[in-house]
Design a protein around this motif. Structure first.
Motif, mmCIF file in Angstrom:
data_model
loop_
_atom_site.group_PDB
_atom_site.id
_atom_site.type_symbol
_atom_site.label_atom_id
_atom_site.label_comp_id
_atom_site.label_asym_id
_atom_site.label_seq_id
_atom_site.Cartn_x
_atom_site.Cartn_y
_atom_site.Cartn_z
ATOM 1 N N ASP A 234 0.818 -1.217 0.000
ATOM 2 C CA ASP A 234 0.000 0.000 0.000
ATOM 3 C C ASP A 234 0.847 1.261 0.000
ATOM 4 O OD1 ASP A 234 -2.258 -1.519 0.031
ATOM 5 O OD2 ASP A 234 -2.692 -1.236 2.164
ATOM 6 N N SER A 235 2.051 1.179 0.535
ATOM 7 C CA SER A 235 2.885 2.361 0.697
ATOM 8 C C SER A 235 3.768 2.654 -0.500
ATOM 9 C CB SER A 235 3.759 2.214 1.944
ATOM 10 O OG SER A 235 2.949 2.155 3.083
ATOM 11 N N LYS A 236 3.746 1.813 -1.510
ATOM 12 C CA LYS A 236 4.567 2.098 -2.681
ATOM 13 C C LYS A 236 3.667 2.459 -3.867
ATOM 14 C CE LYS A 236 5.100 -2.428 -4.758
ATOM 15 N NZ LYS A 236 6.007 -3.290 -5.442
ATOM 16 N N TRP A 237 4.232 3.148 -4.813
ATOM 17 C CA TRP A 237 3.483 3.560 -5.996
ATOM 18 C C TRP A 237 3.086 2.331 -6.793
ATOM 19 C CZ3 TRP A 237 3.964 3.333 -11.348
ATOM 20 C CH2 TRP A 237 3.120 4.182 -12.057
ATOM 21 N N GLN A 238 1.811 2.250 -7.144
ATOM 22 C CA GLN A 238 1.292 1.127 -7.913
ATOM 23 C C GLN A 238 0.983 1.591 -9.333
ATOM 24 O OE1 GLN A 238 0.847 -2.132 -6.776
ATOM 25 N NE2 GLN A 238 1.959 -1.377 -4.999
ATOM 26 N N PRO A 239 1.437 0.874 -10.344
ATOM 27 C CA PRO A 239 1.151 1.279 -11.720
ATOM 28 C C PRO A 239 -0.307 1.027 -12.083
ATOM 29 C CG PRO A 239 2.260 -0.832 -11.711
ATOM 30 C CD PRO A 239 2.227 -0.356 -10.283
ATOM 31 N N PRO A 240 -0.811 1.752 -13.070
ATOM 32 C CA PRO A 240 -2.166 1.458 -13.561
ATOM 33 C C PRO A 240 -2.138 0.180 -14.397
ATOM 34 C CG PRO A 240 -1.165 3.139 -14.913
ATOM 35 C CD PRO A 240 -0.191 2.853 -13.793
ATOM 36 N N GLU A 241 -3.306 -0.238 -14.853
ATOM 37 C CA GLU A 241 -3.390 -1.419 -15.712
ATOM 38 C C GLU A 241 -2.662 -1.131 -17.025
ATOM 39 O OE1 GLU A 241 -6.214 0.097 -14.344
ATOM 40 O OE2 GLU A 241 -6.101 -1.260 -12.633
ATOM 41 N N VAL A 242 -2.361 -2.184 -17.774
ATOM 42 C CA VAL A 242 -1.671 -2.051 -19.056
ATOM 43 C C VAL A 242 -2.477 -1.129 -19.977
ATOM 44 C CG1 VAL A 242 -0.874 -3.309 -21.103
ATOM 45 C CG2 VAL A 242 -0.593 -4.299 -18.829
ATOM 46 N N ASP A 243 -1.769 -0.242 -20.667
ATOM 47 C CA ASP A 243 -2.342 0.741 -21.595
ATOM 48 C C ASP A 243 -3.229 1.776 -20.917
ATOM 49 O OD1 ASP A 243 -0.986 -0.212 -23.814
ATOM 50 O OD2 ASP A 243 -2.516 -1.698 -24.229
ATOM 51 N N CYS A 244 -3.127 1.887 -19.619
ATOM 52 C CA CYS A 244 -3.814 2.961 -18.895
ATOM 53 C C CYS A 244 -2.766 3.925 -18.351
ATOM 54 C CB CYS A 244 -4.632 2.405 -17.732
ATOM 55 S SG CYS A 244 -6.138 1.594 -18.253
ATOM 56 N N LEU A 245 -3.222 5.080 -17.936
ATOM 57 C CA LEU A 245 -2.348 6.104 -17.369
ATOM 58 C C LEU A 245 -2.781 6.401 -15.949
ATOM 59 C CD1 LEU A 245 -2.416 8.526 -20.446
ATOM 60 C CD2 LEU A 245 -0.637 6.858 -19.894
ATOM 61 N N LYS A 246 -1.869 6.976 -15.193
ATOM 62 C CA LYS A 246 -2.201 7.385 -13.830
ATOM 63 C C LYS A 246 -1.688 8.791 -13.588
ATOM 64 C CE LYS A 246 -1.883 4.852 -9.877
ATOM 65 N NZ LYS A 246 -1.214 4.235 -8.703
ATOM 66 N N ILE A 247 -2.549 9.611 -12.983
ATOM 67 C CA ILE A 247 -2.143 10.948 -12.539
ATOM 68 C C ILE A 247 -2.144 10.934 -11.019
ATOM 69 C CG2 ILE A 247 -2.761 13.384 -12.396
ATOM 70 C CD1 ILE A 247 -4.024 13.162 -15.151
ATOM 71 N N ASN A 248 -0.974 11.142 -10.441
ATOM 72 C CA ASN A 248 -0.887 11.372 -9.001
ATOM 73 C C ASN A 248 -0.919 12.868 -8.782
ATOM 74 O OD1 ASN A 248 0.632 8.609 -9.336
ATOM 75 N ND2 ASN A 248 -0.058 8.748 -7.217
ATOM 76 N N VAL A 249 -1.636 13.292 -7.759
ATOM 77 C CA VAL A 249 -1.832 14.724 -7.526
ATOM 78 C C VAL A 249 -1.637 15.035 -6.052
ATOM 79 C CG1 VAL A 249 -4.340 14.431 -7.310
ATOM 80 C CG2 VAL A 249 -3.431 16.663 -7.953
ATOM 81 N N ASP A 250 -1.056 16.210 -5.784
ATOM 82 C CA ASP A 250 -0.856 16.649 -4.405
ATOM 83 C C ASP A 250 -0.952 18.164 -4.351
ATOM 84 O OD1 ASP A 250 -0.458 16.415 -1.715
ATOM 85 O OD2 ASP A 250 1.649 15.862 -1.821
ATOM 86 N N ALA A 251 -1.176 18.686 -3.166
ATOM 87 C CA ALA A 251 -1.261 20.135 -2.967
ATOM 88 C C ALA A 251 -0.281 20.546 -1.883
ATOM 89 C CB ALA A 251 -2.677 20.548 -2.578
ATOM 90 N N SER A 252 0.175 21.790 -1.982
ATOM 91 C CA SER A 252 1.086 22.332 -0.987
ATOM 92 C C SER A 252 0.522 23.649 -0.468
ATOM 93 C CB SER A 252 2.463 22.555 -1.616
ATOM 94 O OG SER A 252 3.314 23.203 -0.704
ATOM 95 N N LEU A 253 0.286 23.698 0.821
ATOM 96 C CA LEU A 253 -0.175 24.920 1.476
ATOM 97 C C LEU A 253 0.871 25.320 2.497
ATOM 98 C CD1 LEU A 253 -3.019 23.113 1.094
ATOM 99 C CD2 LEU A 253 -3.885 25.154 2.184
ATOM 100 N N VAL A 254 1.195 26.580 2.526
ATOM 101 C CA VAL A 254 2.123 27.094 3.534
ATOM 102 C C VAL A 254 1.352 28.084 4.385
ATOM 103 C CG1 VAL A 254 4.266 28.319 3.958
ATOM 104 C CG2 VAL A 254 4.094 26.775 1.999
ATOM 105 N N GLU A 255 1.315 27.813 5.683
ATOM 106 C CA GLU A 255 0.563 28.667 6.592
ATOM 107 C C GLU A 255 1.077 30.104 6.517
ATOM 108 O OE1 GLU A 255 -0.540 28.847 11.312
ATOM 109 O OE2 GLU A 255 0.045 26.928 10.423
ATOM 110 N N GLY A 256 0.149 31.039 6.435
ATOM 111 C CA GLY A 256 0.508 32.449 6.381
ATOM 112 C C GLY A 256 0.665 32.994 4.969
ATOM 113 N N GLN A 257 0.713 32.108 3.969
ATOM 114 C CA GLN A 257 0.804 32.566 2.580
ATOM 115 C C GLN A 257 -0.594 32.617 1.984
ATOM 116 O OE1 GLN A 257 3.533 30.377 0.159
ATOM 117 N NE2 GLN A 257 5.308 31.292 1.123
ATOM 118 N N ASN A 258 -0.798 33.559 1.093
ATOM 119 C CA ASN A 258 -2.094 33.741 0.461
ATOM 120 C C ASN A 258 -2.126 33.021 -0.891
ATOM 121 O OD1 ASN A 258 -4.729 34.734 0.331
ATOM 122 N ND2 ASN A 258 -4.085 36.509 -0.838
#
Length: 196
Positions: A32-56
């Motif tokens: 569960d803790s490692k990156w898992q590939p999508p099925e054959v001929d499929c794509l995967k988008i991993n997404v994340d956000a970064s918030l810094v406290e005090g920044q607008n």
């Protein structure tokens, strides 16, 4: 002192590496803790956000990879505004679903986020009247409009490259698209490919 020594001895015995048989929970946690590939001929988008406290502002990082784990393209977006963590999480999923339509070229795509709460909110068919309800509804509409697109939860440790992309400097209210990963990400990408 005697009690402490016994506790340490018991702990060492319980954690002894002598039996080379991994526990089931250890194996499933590593998977569960490692990156898992999508099925054959499929794509995967991993997404994340970064918030810094005090920044607008907040930043979103997205990485598109194929079933071999090869990096295809990355995108970093920066938005102005002070938002809640949940709003940033939901915005990143919405942006990834939108981006999918540009980069997928008719292939199946999995959008993976490490925000279980956001993924569940989108997958449940309940009406959400909170301020995020409209964003949740837009994500559901995008998913319904493309039957080859899906969303799922992935643990934070399996989302390292997107996490790094969310920290790439970017001008406010603009985006950067990268056709090859920055050099400092290569080791992380290669280690994830080798673990497939």
């Amino acid at each position: 002192m005697a009690w402490s020594k016994k506790q340490i001895a018991d702990w060492k015995l319980a954690n002894k590496k002598g039996d080379n048989v991994p526990r089931v929970s250890d194996v499933s946690q590593r998977i569960d803790s490692k990156w898992q590939p999508p099925e054959v001929d499929c794509l995967k988008i991993n997404v994340d956000a970064s918030l810094v406290e005090g920044q607008n502002s907040f930043t979103i990082g997205m990485v598109l990879r194929n079933h071999h784990g090869h990096f295809l393209v990355g995108k970093t977006l920066k938005f102005v505004g002070s938002v809640s963590v949940m709003e940033a999480e939901m915005t990143r999923i919405f942006e990834a679903l939108n981006w999918t339509q540009e980069v997928a070229s008719g292939r199946g795509v999995i959008v993976e986020s490490n925000s279980l709460l956001s993924v569940r909110a989108i997958q449940q068919e309940q009406e959400n009247l909170l301020e995020l309800g409209d964003l949740i509804s837009q994500c559901r509409t995008l998913l319904r409009s493309n039957g080859r697109m899906s969303i799922r939860f992935g643990k934070k440790h399996a989302n390292k490259v997107a996490h790094m992309f969310a920290r790439i400097p970017c001008e406010i209210n603009s985006f950067t698209v990268t056709q090859s990963p920055p050099v400092y990400m290569l080791e992380t990408i290669m280690s994830e490919i080798l673990m497939i």
